[in-house]
Write an enzyme that holds these catalytic residues in place. Sequence first.
Site, mmCIF file in Angstrom:
data_model
loop_
_atom_site.group_PDB
_atom_site.id
_atom_site.type_symbol
_atom_site.label_atom_id
_atom_site.label_comp_id
_atom_site.label_asym_id
_atom_site.label_seq_id
_atom_site.Cartn_x
_atom_site.Cartn_y
_atom_site.Cartn_z
ATOM 1 C CG ASN A 102 -0.338 -0.434 2.339
ATOM 2 O OD1 ASN A 102 0.408 1.116 2.474
ATOM 3 N ND2 ASN A 102 -0.179 -1.268 3.133
ATOM 4 C CG ASP A 125 -6.918 -5.339 6.366
ATOM 5 O OD1 ASP A 125 -6.172 -5.396 7.335
ATOM 6 O OD2 ASP A 125 -7.260 -4.321 5.783
ATOM 7 C CE LYS A 181 9.153 -11.912 -14.664
ATOM 8 N NZ LYS A 181 9.665 -11.408 -16.014
ATOM 9 C CG PHE A 219 -2.465 5.621 13.620
ATOM 10 C CD1 PHE A 219 -1.767 4.642 14.719
ATOM 11 C CD2 PHE A 219 -2.318 6.462 12.801
ATOM 12 C CE1 PHE A 219 -0.619 6.028 14.693
ATOM 13 C CE2 PHE A 219 -1.624 7.447 13.457
ATOM 14 C CZ PHE A 219 -0.376 7.320 14.595
ATOM 15 C CE LYS A 234 -10.443 -0.103 12.443
ATOM 16 N NZ LYS A 234 -10.066 0.728 10.782
ATOM 17 C CE LYS A 243 -8.955 -3.985 14.819
ATOM 18 N NZ LYS A 243 -8.255 -4.143 13.851
HETATM 19 N N1 CTP Z 1 -3.423 -3.504 11.934
HETATM 20 C C1 CTP Z 1 -2.625 -4.525 12.328
HETATM 21 N N2 CTP Z 1 -2.543 -5.978 11.739
HETATM 22 C C2 CTP Z 1 -3.463 -5.984 10.426
HETATM 23 C C3 CTP Z 1 -4.286 -4.806 9.693
HETATM 24 C C4 CTP Z 1 -3.907 -4.070 10.608
HETATM 25 O O1 CTP Z 1 -2.135 -4.210 13.522
HETATM 26 N N3 CTP Z 1 -3.524 -7.053 9.781
HETATM 27 C C5 CTP Z 1 -3.894 -2.113 13.000
HETATM 28 C C6 CTP Z 1 -2.974 -1.366 12.154
HETATM 29 O O2 CTP Z 1 -1.523 -1.451 12.629
HETATM 30 C C7 CTP Z 1 -4.115 0.018 12.467
HETATM 31 C C8 CTP Z 1 -4.617 -0.772 12.091
HETATM 32 O O3 CTP Z 1 -4.736 -1.711 12.877
HETATM 33 O O4 CTP Z 1 -2.930 0.247 13.527
HETATM 34 C C9 CTP Z 1 -6.147 -0.550 11.943
HETATM 35 O O5 CTP Z 1 -5.710 -0.558 10.143
HETATM 36 P P1 CTP Z 1 -7.274 -0.871 9.360
HETATM 37 O O6 CTP Z 1 -6.643 -1.397 7.963
HETATM 38 O O7 CTP Z 1 -7.170 0.722 9.209
HETATM 39 O O8 CTP Z 1 -8.006 -1.296 10.110
HETATM 40 P P2 CTP Z 1 -8.495 -2.597 10.263
HETATM 41 O O9 CTP Z 1 -8.490 -3.214 11.205
HETATM 42 O O10 CTP Z 1 -8.004 -3.285 9.155
HETATM 43 O O11 CTP Z 1 -10.234 -2.916 8.679
HETATM 44 P P3 CTP Z 1 -10.956 -2.188 7.947
HETATM 45 O O12 CTP Z 1 -10.016 -2.862 7.221
HETATM 46 O O13 CTP Z 1 -12.454 -3.104 8.374
HETATM 47 O O14 CTP Z 1 -11.019 -1.553 7.958
#
Ligand code: CTP
Length: 400
Positions: free
Chosen positions: A208, A277, A287, A321, A335, A339
């Site tokens: 990302n 995620d 490859k 975050f 969240k 969490k």
């Molecule tokens: N985070 C994490 N591990 C993951 C995904 C996210 O620890 N696999 C943490 C990030 O470091 C951040 C927070 O989760 O502090 C929020 O991430 P975000 O991607 O915005 O939220 P998600 O929990 O993934 O929810 P959604 O996909 O529904 O937005």
Amino acid sequence: MLKGKVIVLGVTGGIAAYKAVELLRLLTKAGATVHAIMTRSAMEFVTPLTFQTLSMNPVHTELFNLISEREIGHIALADRADLFVIAPATANLIGKLANGIADDLLSTTVMATKAPVLIAPAMNVNMYQNPIYKENEARLKDHGYLFAEPARGMLACGWEGEGKLQEPQAIFEAAAAALTGKDLAGERILVTAGPTREELDPVRYISNHSSGKMGYAIARAAWRRGAEVILVTGPTCLDPPFGLDTVAVESAEEMRAAVMERLSDSSVIIKAAAVADYRPRQRSDGKIKKSDQPLTLELVKNPDILGELGKIKGERILVGFAAETEALVENARTKLTEKNLDMVVANDIGQVGAGFNVDTNIAKLVFRDGRVEELQLMQKEDLADLILDRVIELKKGNRG
Ligand code: CTP
């Protein structure tokens, strides 16, 4: 960050004197007023005009200069300074300071100041290891002088080893730390930053746009404020910050392992990383070759590091975050509850000036008691300090 601070930058005669120009630029960019003092030999390497132009202040070179004595004087400069930074500092200057010799403008002004003095030595490796130099350095340290220790590397004299002037950014960090109160002393803060990379094959990955700037700013600010900091970072273009323990990882699973390994050592965890995620179900060893057929990728869920931390956090402060494009506060609240977080820094990444790859952010801080603090557009550096202020308040709240 250094707004309103007066810094005297002492430059002595070494080939690294040119690096003091970059340091001057960093100091003025951060808002400091800089007065440069150059020794005679420094002027053999760089001209005073360079420092004068960049600092927008006259450069001081002579102990008894009629005009500058009338306008400012070396004692006035010593009194007005919030901090002295000497970069590069030769063995000669360090020897003079350690032995109370004040025979030129720089050594006299340093001796006359009550401000903290940060010394960034630069010299040949054998000079650096000379026991007489070491005694001088130790003596100055005993008297509270601060040092930005030199780096190892190829020296201008052809030798390789210790004695290379520390990088300007690192000296800048040490200078900022010298001017910062240590309200996080005793805390051990684990910060995650940057994106993760989920490999498809040896040449491709899913990731990302996270630049890592927010997490790095938090890690640097926490270090400046006296915390012990571990930064677990995904791949970014940023230099590892000076003074703190940086652990480089690639994937979400590696980040999880690095965080869990260091969990017991931490009192605060700030998860600024944009963790992917999902990851490809399979990483191909070779490859992946193109064909005329459509290519379908199967993705599987990555571990939710923050969610796991919430279950085992104990007394630790846990900050997450949230990057959202809609229903910012509602999603952040969900969240926070799901969490088990103490605070969520929520960014509306749809807004100009917020989120990925920029130096600024527009955040809302969401707390357990339902409070939402709406912040204006601000530099990530300033937001980092504000987040740490709130962490301190949360810690106090937990104790009280
Ligand atoms: N985070 C994490 N591990 C993951 C995904 C996210 O620890 N696999 C943490 C990030 O470091 C951040 C927070 O989760 O502090 C929020 O991430 P975000 O991607 O915005 O939220 P998600 O929990 O993934 O929810 P959604 O996909 O529904 O937005």
